[in-house]
Design an enzyme around this catalytic site. Sequence first.
Site, PDB file in Angstrom:
ATOM      1  N   CYS A  37     -15.634 -59.963 -37.801  1.00 14.89           N
ATOM      2  CA  CYS A  37     -16.995 -59.423 -37.869  1.00 14.89           C
ATOM      3  C   CYS A  37     -16.977 -57.938 -38.250  1.00 14.89           C
ATOM      4  O   CYS A  37     -17.838 -57.458 -38.971  1.00 14.89           O
ATOM      5  CB  CYS A  37     -17.717 -59.639 -36.541  1.00 14.89           C
ATOM      6  SG  CYS A  37     -16.841 -58.955 -35.132  1.00 14.89           S
ATOM      7  N   THR A  38     -15.956 -57.222 -37.768  1.00 13.99           N
ATOM      8  CA  THR A  38     -15.828 -55.811 -38.118  1.00 13.99           C
ATOM      9  C   THR A  38     -15.574 -55.667 -39.613  1.00 13.99           C
ATOM     10  O   THR A  38     -16.191 -54.854 -40.295  1.00 13.99           O
ATOM     11  CB  THR A  38     -14.660 -55.170 -37.337  1.00 13.99           C
ATOM     12  OG1 THR A  38     -14.839 -55.427 -35.960  1.00 13.99           O
ATOM     13  CG2 THR A  38     -14.574 -53.689 -37.594  1.00 13.99           C
TER      14      THR A  38
END
Length: 453
Positions: free
Chosen positions: A227-228
């Site tokens: 997600c980062t």
Amino acid sequence: MLNGGVCVVFRMVVDGGTGTRCEWEGRWNHVRKFLERSGPFTHPDFEASTESLQFMLDTCKILVIGAGGLGCELLKDLALSGFCNIHVVDMDTIDVSNLNRQFLFRPKDVGRPKADVAAEFINSRIPGCCVVPHCKKIQDFDETFYRQFHIIVCGLDSIVARRWMNGMLLSLLVYEDGVLDPSSIIPLIDGGTEGFKGNARVILPGMTACIDCTLELYPPQINFPMCTIASMPRLPEHCIEYVRILLWPKEKPFGDGVGLDGDDPDHIQWVYQKSLERAAEFSITGVTYRLTQGVVKRIIPAVASTNAVIAAACATEVFKIASSAYIPLNNYMVFNDVDGLYTYTFEAERKENCSACSQVPQDLHFSPSSKLQEVLDYLTESASLQMKSPAITATVEGKNKTLYLQSVASIEQRTRPNLSKTLKELGLSDGQELAIADVTTPQTMLFRLSFTS
Ligand SMILES: [Zn+2]
């Protein structure tokens, strides 16, 4: 096994007894200060004498594994501390990028075996010191080879090789009626570095925590959360990972099915340009070509000063154990100079059911309806086992049966259907012993199947 005439001459001189080698007045004064007088830090049983130094000079045989960043430092430190009898094992050849820190090598040596060049350098520079090189893999030697050493020091960058070495020294242990014979113990001093972090540890196989006891300390490769990478990048590395993982397979810049090759400058250049665009979008600075290559190839830059500190710590432990004059490190030292300077020592504890050193077969808890694939996944994914390509055999109806073996293609093909069979279908029973071989150890490990209902 001796390499070159220098060593042979040296040996003959030593046979004569005390002090007839090519010595000069005061040569070992720096070492004598520690061995020939008592002090506040000496071992409680220590008695000052000249014998420890003689033992180090004449008899003590040290094996250094690795002639790279740590290895060069170790060889220099040990030789200058009075160890004259050293073997070094390294299978690598010298690359031009080694020269900034592997200081026993010169540009003319590029392409030659590290072990040979390191040994030549030390032998010619330090009179009387005899380093015997072995340009081989550690797995090429057997027990007889390893048994000849008093102490083994590892300067390796591979956990698999460390674990193999650990397993080898554990296999040399002699137990009589369950009691460990202390004379069969060869101390293992292990150094490791990663960028600005390092560690040094003392392992007395069978007595103190071994490499596998603390396997959880070596986490599997760090990856950034997806997600980062996908939506909230903060670091230049996140941008490069975005291009590597998401953009490359999507845009197929070099055609369908062409994988990203970290050694291909065109590939790196493409990733670099795309990473710059990504970084600009999020106002992130610091994406460089070099960093791009580092992230793609998973390079952690080697830092000369970290190697120097860790090797010095390891050589000091060798000195303490060989001379018995000081209490060795108990047993794990971490070093970190990322921000400021920090060291910390703690006692890593033995794991009661360590699969490498506990002498107890491990239980594997599975249901009879579990598939062999699940067992295989457990062996490779469990943080305390972290096997690489386990081969599983069992005795079924009196016959030795290979259930799965990956390393030989024909056997892999033949045994692959077993992976989707249940343990029951394979004829395995509760309490069944499974023998498992893996590259992480020279020994076959015994596991006991314990059926859960
Ligand atoms: Zn252990």
